[in-house]
Design an enzyme around this catalytic site. Sequence first.
Site: not given
Ligand code: MRU
Length: 366
Positions: A52, A89, A248
């Site tokens: 993730r 996703r 993201d």
């Molecule tokens: O749901 P996730 O664990 O994939 O979410 C990750 C995040 O929100 C991080 O803060 C984001 O991807 C930035 S990672 C460099």
Amino acid sequence: MNYQGKRWRTIWRNDDATIGVIDQRLLPHEFRTLTLRTMEECAEAIRNMTVRGAPLIGATAAYGMCLAIRDDPGDKSIHAALGTLASTRPTAVNLLWALNQMLSAALPLPPEKRLERAWQKAAELCDEDVAVCEAIGRHGLAVFREIVAKKPTSLQPTGAKLNVLTHCNAGWLACVDWGTALAPIFMAHDAGLPVHVWVDETRPRNQGASLTAWELNQHGVPHTVIVDNAGGHLMQRGLVDLVIVGADRVTARGDVANKIGTYLKALAARDNGVPFYVALPGSTIDWTLRDGLTEIPIEERSAVEVTHLRGKTADGALVEIQLTPDGTSACNYGFDVTPARLVTAFITEKGVCAAGEAGLKKLFGR
Ligand code: MRU
């Protein structure tokens, strides 16, 4: 990063042309690697959050595309793989960015040449991500130094000169190495800045309590896990010098989608005059969108992540427990959007800029 004396990345190609990843669902209690053998296994690893974090999702999709091309290098199979991987996703745009990079590299070639080019391109994307995160770390470190220089020494209740609050996990586990928001923290610590990190636990999946805390622990960075609702209270008491988070998806005008709860931290930071930074690579900018609130697709995940918790029992077993009454429903938005106006600045691989269209365009030459 180093783990038990060995240098690790979060994703790698094995000698037998399979893909290795760290199973992040088991951390911090178990460090176990997993082998992904097919495109579908890569897609499932993204879906079920074995891997993730926006940049790592992109890297995994890139290798998934290699495995699809290995099985069938024809246009039809490549487009089918694109559909499968792109739909794993919805919020992190690095996924689509990486897949587009793979298609641009492989599709112009005749089918028999595509596989070699795809492997090469996926490896390049990973190396690039490492270099980009390292650069984010360097630019972030300069920002940290400025804040330390301005900080009155009387305001140091935790004994640290720089109290940083972060949300979710934007460390090396979320990328290929280094991380985005955590890269400046690792570098500040290595450079001898007395940094202390407030780690939001980040319900429902607890990427802060499990992954960020694990990373900081491994690196020896002083840190304290807090419940998600504690940040505002700490800011009101002068216990947070800056907030830094990852992203993201960032729109052309600078709105930021990040893990649910980020927006509330930005509001509390604004109310308390605490600088709020977003660390991001260029691959997280979606130049096709402007209004983050209406245009960024927000992932909705299973209610079970809210109604249940996973953890380790006293005898070491990993178990899941139910928190809510039988029959109670829950809703689970994975991300929220922080408007650009609440962000003090973006820290990118190309430098630091104002959080808005002009700043991003200036840095990225659009
Ligand atoms: O749901 P996730 O664990 O994939 O979410 C990750 C995040 O929100 C991080 O803060 C984001 O991807 C930035 S990672 C460099």
